[in-house]
Design a protein around this motif. Structure first.
Motif, mmCIF file in Angstrom:
data_model
loop_
_atom_site.group_PDB
_atom_site.id
_atom_site.type_symbol
_atom_site.label_atom_id
_atom_site.label_comp_id
_atom_site.label_asym_id
_atom_site.label_seq_id
_atom_site.Cartn_x
_atom_site.Cartn_y
_atom_site.Cartn_z
ATOM 1 N N VAL A 10 -115.631 -52.516 50.499
ATOM 2 C CA VAL A 10 -114.713 -51.615 49.806
ATOM 3 C C VAL A 10 -115.466 -50.412 49.239
ATOM 4 O O VAL A 10 -115.049 -49.261 49.390
ATOM 5 C CB VAL A 10 -113.980 -52.388 48.682
ATOM 6 C CG1 VAL A 10 -113.331 -51.435 47.709
ATOM 7 C CG2 VAL A 10 -112.948 -53.330 49.268
ATOM 8 N N ASN A 165 -103.982 -49.431 51.923
ATOM 9 C CA ASN A 165 -104.702 -50.515 51.250
ATOM 10 C C ASN A 165 -104.876 -51.735 52.148
ATOM 11 O O ASN A 165 -104.804 -52.872 51.711
ATOM 12 C CB ASN A 165 -103.949 -50.893 49.959
ATOM 13 C CG ASN A 165 -104.725 -51.885 49.111
ATOM 14 O OD1 ASN A 165 -105.942 -51.920 49.131
ATOM 15 N ND2 ASN A 165 -103.994 -52.720 48.383
ATOM 16 N N GLU A 167 -106.685 -54.548 54.047
ATOM 17 C CA GLU A 167 -107.974 -55.214 53.895
ATOM 18 C C GLU A 167 -108.848 -54.998 55.129
ATOM 19 O O GLU A 167 -108.372 -55.073 56.262
ATOM 20 C CB GLU A 167 -107.723 -56.718 53.684
ATOM 21 C CG GLU A 167 -108.901 -57.430 53.102
ATOM 22 C CD GLU A 167 -108.585 -58.906 52.884
ATOM 23 O OE1 GLU A 167 -107.548 -59.353 53.396
ATOM 24 O OE2 GLU A 167 -109.375 -59.583 52.210
ATOM 25 N N ARG A 171 -108.944 -50.402 52.657
ATOM 26 C CA ARG A 171 -108.971 -50.740 51.224
ATOM 27 C C ARG A 171 -110.182 -50.087 50.575
ATOM 28 O O ARG A 171 -111.311 -50.330 50.980
ATOM 29 C CB ARG A 171 -109.002 -52.254 51.030
ATOM 30 C CG ARG A 171 -108.955 -52.641 49.548
ATOM 31 C CD ARG A 171 -108.558 -54.079 49.374
ATOM 32 N NE ARG A 171 -107.224 -54.328 49.929
ATOM 33 C CZ ARG A 171 -106.741 -55.542 50.168
ATOM 34 N NH1 ARG A 171 -107.463 -56.600 49.920
ATOM 35 N NH2 ARG A 171 -105.535 -55.678 50.672
ATOM 36 N N THR A 175 -107.685 -48.498 45.316
ATOM 37 C CA THR A 175 -106.538 -49.312 45.719
ATOM 38 C C THR A 175 -106.836 -50.791 45.484
ATOM 39 O O THR A 175 -105.941 -51.570 45.171
ATOM 40 C CB THR A 175 -106.162 -49.076 47.192
ATOM 41 O OG1 THR A 175 -107.289 -49.361 48.011
ATOM 42 C CG2 THR A 175 -105.716 -47.647 47.424
ATOM 43 N N ALA A 176 -108.117 -51.166 45.616
ATOM 44 C CA ALA A 176 -108.485 -52.559 45.343
ATOM 45 C C ALA A 176 -108.264 -52.877 43.862
ATOM 46 O O ALA A 176 -107.815 -53.964 43.518
ATOM 47 C CB ALA A 176 -109.944 -52.812 45.729
#
Lengths: 220, 287
Positions: A10, A165, A167, A171, A175-176
């Motif tokens: 991320v 967002n 995964e 992401r 946004t995480a």
């Protein structure tokens, strides 16, 4: 959750998207800002007003517009770019370019006369003159870059809309953080927020050191 | 110079007093009328927090029900619409008075751990598996939800998961477990967003997803229902009172409204005008 592979992923995506959009924004914004700072032409005031307005563009609005453009039912739908890192970069370039252009313009404008005339009297071409001015105004331009970076890395509205967002795909840190908070993991959200803060701090300190050095050398 | 300074001080003090007076006046204005009639004053203070899932909010059910409740009881309801995971967390932390959620297992745990009391079934709706109209994975031929997920995995058709620990997300994960599939390839995307956003993404990506009926019907999208009616796709909602809540009486009133005859009737009617069928089926009973 601290520094598992997912978290690294991320963070690195955040940095990738932000750096790419700031670099692209610099390529467009700095020459354009320098041009505006140096030349006058009819309609310039309107353009300046537009740039200053766009410096405060609401990210969510940019997000919606880019979303509609890239949507499968939109004009650029065939590119299949929605919900990709590229889409996030496009939205952020739209956000940071006016900042870079506006602050470059202000910086160049402050330096303009003396350097401009010296360079001109030495027989410099317009391109050389522009490069000289940009070099001389780099302190102000760097603060523009810092502002652009800060805006891009901390932005959430636009990247959420056009990135989605997803995964392992789109992401990013901001946004995480939203997701962690929405699912009740406040600690994880806060930790990511601190990482975000640390990155911003590091980046800005580099810029500050650079600017300080420049100021010192000028004083001599 | 000194004189000026003193004048400035007096002026500052004076404006501060004026400001305070203005503030207290605005707050005392409504307080004067209850002095004459004390009943409305106590009503005005009452305010409870309802933590609920995005689906009840997004479908418009709460906008339809709560004004009626507020008018009848004089209790104001603040709605916090989040994923079921966070809603339950809000209850555990004492940040909500009543929960209206749909994840039976987590609800039972919530009550068992002593965080909640007075748990009721309220209503249920259905989950759908939705996907592109041309149904590339052939899900329409499947008999059960389990089988449908199997077909999607087999064809590696893009599937978008909420991935946000919500009730719908838990339901979906449950079906994957039942089907003994571990979805983790590149065809399985986790959006980490609400149902509305996830449906939009599913439409854009021509993918499949699991959705609750209410949110799906309230959006106009180019997606077809490819599987419905399977028993494992039923979606019961529960209403639970938070034990640590300081507003037991008001909270109970809200629960009584949702599970009582009038509330149940309203729930059953909701959506009939717009969608031709009710979005929720009322089935109140004490657990």
């Amino acid at each position: 959750m601290m520094l598992t592979q997912d978290v690294w992923e991320v963070i690195s995506l955040s940095l990738k998207v932000t750096t790419s959009s700031v670099l692209l924004g610099m390529l467009m914004g700095i020459p354009f800002g320098a041009f505006l700072g140096l030349y006058s032409f009819p309609g310039k005031r309107l353009i300046i007003a537009l740039i200053y307005t766009c410096m405060g563009l609401p990210p969510v609005l940019v997000g919606v517009i880019v979303y509609l453009l890239l949507s499968r039912y939109g004009p650029l739908g065939s590119l299949d770019l929605l919900f990709s890192a590229e889409a996030m970069i496009i939205a952020q370039v739209v956000l940071v370019t006016p900042i870079l252009a506006g602050l470059t313009m202000a910086a160049v404008h402050g330096k303009e006369r003396t350097y401009w005339e010296t360079a001109k009297s030495l027989g410099a071409t317009p391109l050389q003159m522009m490069l000289t001015i940009i070099r001389e105004a780099r302190g102000g331009i760097w603060s523009g870059v810092a502002a652009a970076f800060g805006r891009a890395i901390s932005e959430v509205g636009a990247v959420m809309l056009v990135g989605g967002n997803i995964e392992h795909h789109t992401r990013v840190m901001t946004t995480a953080i939203i997701l962690e908070t929405r699912t009740g993991n406040f600690t994880a959200g806060l930790q990511l927020g601190l990482v975000l803060l640390a990155i911003s701090f590091l980046f800005n300190s580099f810029l500050m050191v650079g600017m300080m050095n420049q100021m010192k050398s000028r004083r001599r | 110079m000194m004189k000026n300074l003193r004048f400035a001080k007096v002026f500052l003090l004076f404006s501060l007093i004026l400001l305070l007076a203005a503030c207290s006046q605005s707050s005392s204005a409504p307080a004067t009328s209850p002095a004459a009639a004390p009943a409305p004053e106590t009503q005005e203070v009452k305010e409870i927090t309802l933590a609920t899932t995005t689906s009840t909010q997004d479908s418009g059910l709460l906008d339809y029900l709560l004004p009626i409740f507020e008018q009848q009881s004089g209790i104001k309801v603040k709605v916090v619409a989040v994923g079921t995971g966070q809603a339950i967390k809000l209850g555990e932390d004492g940040n909500a008075d009543v929960l209206l959620v749909h994840a039976r297992k987590s609800e039972d745990e919530f009550v068992a751990k002593g965080f909640g009391v007075n748990a009721f079934d309220v209503m249920y709706n259905q989950f759908y598996i939705v996907g592109p109209a041309d149904d590339p994975a052939g899900v329409k031929q499947a008999k059960t939800a389990k089988e449908a997920f199997g077909k999607i995995a087999e064809k590696k058709a893009t599937f978008i998961s909420r991935g946000d620990d919500s009730g719908t997300d838990k339901k979906e994960k449950g079906i994957w477990t039942e089907a003994k599939i571990k979805p983790e390839d590149s065809w399985y995307l986790s959006s980490g967003q609400g149902m509305g956003e996830t449906l939009q993404m599913t439409d854009e990506k021509k993918a499949y997803t699991l959705t609750d009926e209410a949110t799906f019907l309230s959006r106009k999208l180019n997606l077809d229902v490819v599987m419905q009616g399977d028993k494992s796709l039923l979606n019961p909602y529960g209403i639970i009172q938070v034990k640590s809540s300081a507003k037991q009486e008001e909270g109970m009133k809200l629960i009584e409204f949702f599970t009582g005859a009038e509330g149940q009737k309203l729930i059953g009617e909701f959506g009939q005008k717009d969608y031709g069928k009710g979005l929720f089926v009322p089935d109140a009973k004490k657990r």
